[in-house]
Design a protein around this motif. Sequence first.
Motif, PDB file in Angstrom:
ATOM      1  N   LYS A   1     -12.469  38.793  10.985  1.00  0.00           N
ATOM      2  CA  LYS A   1     -13.069  38.296  12.277  1.00  0.00           C
ATOM      3  C   LYS A   1     -12.338  37.188  12.952  1.00  0.00           C
ATOM      4  O   LYS A   1     -12.075  37.350  14.295  1.00  0.00           O
ATOM      5  CB  LYS A   1     -14.352  37.849  11.809  1.00  0.00           C
ATOM      6  N   GLU A   2     -11.883  36.427  12.061  1.00  0.00           N
ATOM      7  CA  GLU A   2     -11.077  35.287  12.558  1.00  0.00           C
ATOM      8  C   GLU A   2      -9.657  35.587  13.159  1.00  0.00           C
ATOM      9  O   GLU A   2      -9.444  35.069  14.380  1.00  0.00           O
ATOM     10  CB  GLU A   2     -10.813  34.104  11.702  1.00  0.00           C
ATOM     11  N   CYS A   3      -9.257  36.585  12.526  1.00  0.00           N
ATOM     12  CA  CYS A   3      -7.674  36.783  12.994  1.00  0.00           C
ATOM     13  C   CYS A   3      -7.806  37.767  14.178  1.00  0.00           C
ATOM     14  O   CYS A   3      -7.017  38.127  15.092  1.00  0.00           O
ATOM     15  CB  CYS A   3      -6.673  37.289  11.997  1.00  0.00           C
ATOM     16  N   GLY A   4      -8.865  38.943  14.347  1.00  0.00           N
ATOM     17  CA  GLY A   4      -9.305  39.623  15.439  1.00  0.00           C
ATOM     18  C   GLY A   4      -8.121  40.926  15.362  1.00  0.00           C
ATOM     19  O   GLY A   4      -8.249  41.501  16.309  1.00  0.00           O
ATOM     20  N   LEU A   5      -7.411  40.979  14.255  1.00  0.00           N
ATOM     21  CA  LEU A   5      -6.450  42.089  14.030  1.00  0.00           C
ATOM     22  C   LEU A   5      -6.774  43.211  13.134  1.00  0.00           C
ATOM     23  O   LEU A   5      -7.587  43.026  12.341  1.00  0.00           O
ATOM     24  CB  LEU A   5      -5.080  41.533  13.762  1.00  0.00           C
ATOM     25  N   PRO A   6      -6.276  44.679  13.644  1.00  0.00           N
ATOM     26  CA  PRO A   6      -6.504  45.663  12.379  1.00  0.00           C
ATOM     27  C   PRO A   6      -5.482  44.915  11.086  1.00  0.00           C
ATOM     28  O   PRO A   6      -4.249  44.859  11.581  1.00  0.00           O
ATOM     29  CB  PRO A   6      -6.179  46.707  13.150  1.00  0.00           C
TER      30      PRO A   6
ATOM     31  N   ALA B   1      -1.641  36.046  11.917  1.00  0.00           N
ATOM     32  CA  ALA B   1      -1.330  36.439  13.209  1.00  0.00           C
ATOM     33  C   ALA B   1       0.110  36.128  13.434  1.00  0.00           C
ATOM     34  O   ALA B   1       0.606  36.432  14.577  1.00  0.00           O
ATOM     35  CB  ALA B   1      -2.195  35.364  14.244  1.00  0.00           C
ATOM     36  N   GLU B   2       0.745  35.332  12.509  1.00  0.00           N
ATOM     37  CA  GLU B   2       2.066  34.940  12.710  1.00  0.00           C
ATOM     38  C   GLU B   2       3.038  36.097  11.828  1.00  0.00           C
ATOM     39  O   GLU B   2       4.378  35.932  11.832  1.00  0.00           O
ATOM     40  CB  GLU B   2       2.275  33.690  12.198  1.00  0.00           C
ATOM     41  N   ASN B   3       2.263  37.417  11.548  1.00  0.00           N
ATOM     42  CA  ASN B   3       2.870  38.250  10.997  1.00  0.00           C
ATOM     43  C   ASN B   3       3.420  37.974   9.405  1.00  0.00           C
ATOM     44  O   ASN B   3       4.497  38.579   9.212  1.00  0.00           O
ATOM     45  CB  ASN B   3       4.176  38.944  11.763  1.00  0.00           C
TER      46      ASN B   3
ATOM     47  N   LEU C   1      -3.664  43.013  -0.102  1.00  0.00           N
ATOM     48  CA  LEU C   1      -2.498  42.335   0.534  1.00  0.00           C
ATOM     49  C   LEU C   1      -2.380  42.346   2.031  1.00  0.00           C
ATOM     50  O   LEU C   1      -2.054  43.481   2.593  1.00  0.00           O
ATOM     51  CB  LEU C   1      -1.209  42.765  -0.461  1.00  0.00           C
ATOM     52  N   GLY C   2      -2.703  41.707   2.733  1.00  0.00           N
ATOM     53  CA  GLY C   2      -3.194  41.823   4.117  1.00  0.00           C
ATOM     54  C   GLY C   2      -1.825  41.559   5.198  1.00  0.00           C
ATOM     55  O   GLY C   2      -1.128  40.360   4.779  1.00  0.00           O
TER      56      GLY C   2
ATOM     57  N   ILE D   1     -10.019  29.553   5.837  1.00  0.00           N
ATOM     58  CA  ILE D   1      -9.860  30.765   6.327  1.00  0.00           C
ATOM     59  C   ILE D   1      -9.298  30.912   7.533  1.00  0.00           C
ATOM     60  O   ILE D   1      -8.355  31.722   8.022  1.00  0.00           O
ATOM     61  CB  ILE D   1     -11.489  31.329   6.734  1.00  0.00           C
ATOM     62  N   LYS D   2      -9.118  29.828   8.535  1.00  0.00           N
ATOM     63  CA  LYS D   2      -8.687  29.845   9.679  1.00  0.00           C
ATOM     64  C   LYS D   2      -6.846  29.666   9.585  1.00  0.00           C
ATOM     65  O   LYS D   2      -6.047  30.138  10.265  1.00  0.00           O
ATOM     66  CB  LYS D   2      -8.885  28.400  10.517  1.00  0.00           C
TER      67      LYS D   2
END
Length: 350
Positions: free
Chosen positions: A139-144, A29-31, A44-45, A21-22
Amino acid sequence: METKRWKVDNAVENLKNNPQIKQAAELLAENEVVAFPTETVYGLGGNAENDEAVAKIFLAKGRPSDNPLIIHIAEKEQMASFVEEIPSVADRLMDAFWPGPLTLILQKKKGALSEKATVGLETVGVRMPDHPVALAILKECGLPIAAPSANSSGKPSPTTAAHVAEDLSGKIAGIVDGGPTGVGVESTVLDCTSAVPTILRPGGITREQLEAVIGRVEVDPALAGGNAKPKAPGMKYRHYAPEAPLYLVAGSREFVQLLATKQMEEGKRAGILTTGESAGFYKADVVIACGRRDRLETVAASLYDTLRMFDESEADVIYSEMFPEEGVGHAIMNRLMKAAGSKVISETGE
């Protein structure tokens, strides 16, 4: 591009501090873009705040650039950064159906999200998925996270990681395999910016369920077609289509069989999409039971997998029974009409 693939256990206790998950969250987070399961279909996030990440979503899917993306969150508080206000009607719906298969259209804050994600609209679709793996990643990435279905644009949406891999391997950074999804059709999209809340896409939460919470709900007439700029995914383009032409049949089982027989007599491989109640009636090259008619939720859960099975069968033409447009039947018929390109054959000729 090498597409990483992680198999994870859906049990919530196994997702805490899970290294897989991490890794998926770090890629987001690295786009980079990563596919993960939700309760509806695989999504597809990509980071909804970053143009580069959103562009990768459109590129991987081959998605039209004017088709907006839904933003996925893990906590309601996240909306404060990109939503102007939450109307009371939306608040009541969140309390009733979140996490769950309901997307709410709200006024967005200018400059808070990538314009590519909202395709220049003044509104944004937001939902909180009801799946432990999706929530753990969010939750782990904290991004929309912008996350359309994780399939090639136009093809049936993916309900397993294998479906995702079939369409997108080599095009995306990773696939989180959390097993098959549950609901099977995408979220209901409800516009909360109109005077009367309006369904822009039927889905896992029915009109009847919505009205039980907030009263009158309308259905956008654009669902019937037209060239209006889409306010939500699925409003404008042909979607969910198998390789072979698909026709919806308004008529008896005997009429469906007649159509299939004529195709077989012409040397074509005919397929019939039916349900468990009628599968034994038909004689055709490919007969696939998609759930049970007396439990439409099973039809919804099996629909996309069934459409992909017809591709594997190499059918030349597919005839599908139609379903009552009540409850989740609205979503089923919406997806079938899109998959068929609105082609309907009527026994009465109407």
